[in-house]
Design an enzyme around this catalytic site. Sequence first.
Site, PDB file in Angstrom:
ATOM      1  N   LYS A   1      -4.750   0.044 -17.719  1.00 54.89           N
ATOM      2  CA  LYS A   1      -4.455  -1.030 -16.762  1.00 54.89           C
ATOM      3  C   LYS A   1      -5.690  -1.371 -15.949  1.00 54.89           C
ATOM      4  O   LYS A   1      -6.232  -0.527 -15.237  1.00 54.89           O
ATOM      5  CB  LYS A   1      -3.320  -0.596 -15.842  1.00 54.89           C
ATOM      6  CG  LYS A   1      -2.829  -1.711 -14.945  1.00 54.89           C
ATOM      7  CD  LYS A   1      -1.480  -1.348 -14.378  1.00 54.89           C
ATOM      8  CE  LYS A   1      -0.903  -2.451 -13.549  1.00 54.89           C
ATOM      9  NZ  LYS A   1       0.421  -2.078 -13.026  1.00 54.89           N
TER      10      LYS A   1
ATOM     11  N   CYS B   1      -5.549   1.550  -9.140  1.00 54.50           N
ATOM     12  CA  CYS B   1      -4.751   1.516  -7.911  1.00 54.50           C
ATOM     13  C   CYS B   1      -5.656   1.274  -6.718  1.00 54.50           C
ATOM     14  O   CYS B   1      -6.549   2.071  -6.446  1.00 54.50           O
ATOM     15  CB  CYS B   1      -3.978   2.815  -7.715  1.00 54.50           C
ATOM     16  SG  CYS B   1      -2.982   2.761  -6.211  1.00 54.50           S
TER      17      CYS B   1
ATOM     18  N   ALA C   1       0.880  -1.172   0.000  1.00 51.31           N
ATOM     19  CA  ALA C   1       0.000   0.000   0.000  1.00 51.31           C
ATOM     20  C   ALA C   1       0.914   1.218   0.000  1.00 51.31           C
ATOM     21  O   ALA C   1       1.161   1.847   1.024  1.00 51.31           O
ATOM     22  CB  ALA C   1      -0.911  -0.003   1.220  1.00 51.31           C
TER      23      ALA C   1
ATOM     24  N   THR D   1      -2.967  -5.214  -8.902  1.00 49.27           N
ATOM     25  CA  THR D   1      -2.980  -6.080  -7.708  1.00 49.27           C
ATOM     26  C   THR D   1      -4.402  -6.421  -7.249  1.00 49.27           C
ATOM     27  O   THR D   1      -5.358  -5.713  -7.563  1.00 49.27           O
ATOM     28  CB  THR D   1      -2.235  -5.404  -6.552  1.00 49.27           C
ATOM     29  OG1 THR D   1      -2.782  -4.105  -6.363  1.00 49.27           O
ATOM     30  CG2 THR D   1      -0.752  -5.292  -6.851  1.00 49.27           C
TER      31      THR D   1
ATOM     32  N   GLY E   1       0.469   3.928  -1.945  1.00 48.53           N
ATOM     33  CA  GLY E   1      -0.381   5.118  -1.929  1.00 48.53           C
ATOM     34  C   GLY E   1       0.053   6.186  -2.912  1.00 48.53           C
ATOM     35  O   GLY E   1      -0.157   7.381  -2.670  1.00 48.53           O
TER      36      GLY E   1
ATOM     37  N   ILE F   1      -3.165  -7.993 -14.957  1.00 49.41           N
ATOM     38  CA  ILE F   1      -3.982  -7.222 -14.047  1.00 49.41           C
ATOM     39  C   ILE F   1      -3.134  -6.365 -13.096  1.00 49.41           C
ATOM     40  O   ILE F   1      -1.942  -6.626 -12.938  1.00 49.41           O
ATOM     41  CB  ILE F   1      -4.846  -8.175 -13.149  1.00 49.41           C
ATOM     42  CG1 ILE F   1      -3.932  -9.156 -12.431  1.00 49.41           C
ATOM     43  CG2 ILE F   1      -5.931  -8.852 -13.923  1.00 49.41           C
ATOM     44  CD1 ILE F   1      -4.608 -10.112 -11.447  1.00 49.41           C
TER      45      ILE F   1
ATOM     46  N   GLY G   1       1.083 -10.464 -13.246  1.00 57.65           N
ATOM     47  CA  GLY G   1       0.596 -10.982 -11.972  1.00 57.65           C
ATOM     48  C   GLY G   1       1.376 -12.242 -11.639  1.00 57.65           C
ATOM     49  O   GLY G   1       1.072 -13.316 -12.125  1.00 57.65           O
ATOM     50  N   GLY G   2       2.439 -12.098 -10.853  1.00 64.87           N
ATOM     51  CA  GLY G   2       3.172 -13.252 -10.347  1.00 64.87           C
ATOM     52  C   GLY G   2       4.121 -13.907 -11.327  1.00 64.87           C
ATOM     53  O   GLY G   2       4.479 -15.073 -11.151  1.00 64.87           O
TER      54      GLY G   2
END
Lengths: 321, 291
Positions: free
Chosen positions: A176, A141, A81, A204, A83, A202, A254-255
């Site tokens: 995104k 976000c 996070a 998060t 921000g 994607i 993603g990963g």
Amino acid sequence: MVNGAVRVDPTEPDLSVRIGRLELRYPTLMGSGCYGSGEEYAPFIDLSLLGGVVLKSVTRLPRLGNDPPRLAAVPSGMLNAIGLQNPGIDAYLERDVAKFADRPCAVIGSVAGFSVDDYAYVTKRLAARDEIDAVELNISCPNVGTEGETFACDPELAEAATRAARAVTGKTLIVKLSPNVTDIARIARIAEDAGADALAVINTVRGMAIDVERQRPRLGNGSGGLSGAAIRPIAVLAVYEVAQAVRIPIVGQGGIETARDALEFFLAGASAVGIGTGNFTDAQAPVKVVAGVRDYLIARGKTRLRDIVGAANPAFAGVRA
Amino acid sequence: MPLAQTASSVHAAVVVDRREPAPGIVVLGLRVPSLEESVRPGQFAMVAMPSGEQAAVALAIYEAGAQHLSLMIVVVGTRTAALANLAIGERIEMLAPLGNGFEAETLGDDVALVAGGVGIASLLLLAAAVVRRGARACLYYGARAAGALVESDRFARLGIEVSNATDDGSRGYRGFVTELFAAEGRRHSGIAGCGPTPMLRRLAEVASQRRIPAQLSLEEPFGCGVGACWGCVIPHAADENGAPQNLIGATRNLPSLAVGHRRTTQRKDERFTYVRVCREGPVFWSEELRW
Ligand SMILES: Cc1cc2nc3c(=O)[nH]c(=O)nc-3n(C[C@H](O)[C@H](O)[C@H](O)COP(=O)(O)OP(=O)(O)OC[C@H]3O[C@@H](n4cnc5c(N)ncnc54)[C@H](O)[C@@H]3O)c2cc1C
Ligand SMILES: Cc1cc2nc3c(=O)[nH]c(=O)nc-3n(C[C@H](O)[C@H](O)[C@H](O)COP(=O)(O)O)c2cc1C
Ligand code: FES
């Protein structure tokens, strides 16, 4: 600078991709917010072996970002996070962007906002700079209250933000998307119709971890965005579904840590891949991904990466050109 | 005063030595053929997991020489457990050396080294540098219990006086090491501290009351460890443009930063910005922290 799609050796498989007007020599983009401006990783990897770097998201006004702790390691991934800490578009253009000129790979600016007007304003000013090869619209976000992600979760706002950004730049526009929606394919179609050149799929996945000793969330912000291996199957499915719904290229992410991970995304229908958290696991991951994908293609007698895009997806609707 | 930056890069390492000075605490000796230059005290490494799948973990460089370094690991989670289980002959990769580290030259000629738990790992190279300069040093070292106070002899061998504190009183002062240090009352010329955040906050208070400049090595959860993700930040004094003030060591390519204002108890309205522990730190002057 954009790296041209030059093939040095004709026996080598062609790994280049075209995303809108952007030509990438390698199909690898470093995920926004995970790679700084590229310079941070320069001691550990040859940046000319990357397709490109997506810069940290920038907003109209300066943002301090969230209170620490901003990260929590969780099984097979991490929660963040941050921000959207950034100096705001004025200071960014004045003091920072010039330093990105000498990157030996593509440099993609990332824009975040809290209103349709923010997206238009920041995109216009950022895309006007020569150092920036393309723009990614971060409408997803999860770490700024509900405001940021609302855009990717609300079809009307997603459309309006994409249209507004499209109207102010002719450079490649990547939108995104957020996985935190019921029907990601629907939002994908809307973004395509509104003028997106490509989709990043994607961002998060929302999540939380709780400190059982102190009996409170581990992140200063409470909730955060989950990334890393933990979200890979979620991301692969999202790419699979989006690839059945749109014709524009997909930057799957993603990963992704290894070539096999990246191949899942290509086979699901992604034309390029994003690597974020995987760099924290292995700073050489982007070159290993490229080398492994190349070997995979050679072993199967394929001369072009694009020939396997969507190969595991019978209803793939994209263009392999 | 900017210091020369030792070039950091990716290194392959082989475990050549492994000892367990206490249950759950492991010191790994590593041969790192590509490590040529010397490491500065307080620098750290991002050590990759042998199996991938999880982010690399930040570990202080405990000892270092040409082509060799060691790490002290306290098992607290899955990644520290995986590294502590490595056997002699196993290979790992790491990014090193990282961070700006301590600045021995500005600590004066009577240095207090204050360590809590595994914080001891950041202080051995500094202790050696202080002694090499001909300065005097004392180690104040605290842990839960006597069994967790490890490697004091390494400091004693450098001629450093060691005082201990334990939570349960099983060795030395009973209570926190910061209270031992405060009670001791000696007028040191500078403090170097490393340990858990609550300990460092208290140490910063004691240092400020006694007007002794203190360099503190901080710990935050890390993502990249190289300055790319902005996940490891702490609030630090800044000027009106957001430029952090009085950082230790070299600042490389610091981007522009947003400025914040915070009301603190002692000082009134204070300007700060979030800086990265991994890149601008991990060592900061305690007076500049706005926590
Ligand atoms: C610059 C720097 C230098 C460091 N040097 C060293 C060193 O030399 N030696 C060393 O051993 N460590 C060192 N550390 C600390 C080490 O990097 C961290 O402890 C790291 O997070 C350990 O990873 P892990 O996967 O084992 O534990 P993690 O899973 O990351 O857990 C980290 C901490 O969070 C706690 N935690 C996790 N989940 C929960 C939960 N649900 N509720 C409550 N608590 C929870 C764990 O108990 C543990 O204390 C250093 C850190 C930094 C930033
Ligand atoms: C620390 C961190 C910061 C991030 N910051 C941003 C950001 O500023 N803008 C954005 O669009 N995505 C951001 N992301 C999302 C990543 O770019 C990426 O889409 C996501 O993490 C999934 O990919 P991964 O598992 O490879 O990391 C961030 C992710 C992480 C872990
Ligand atoms: S851990 Fe990524 S910036 Fe410090």
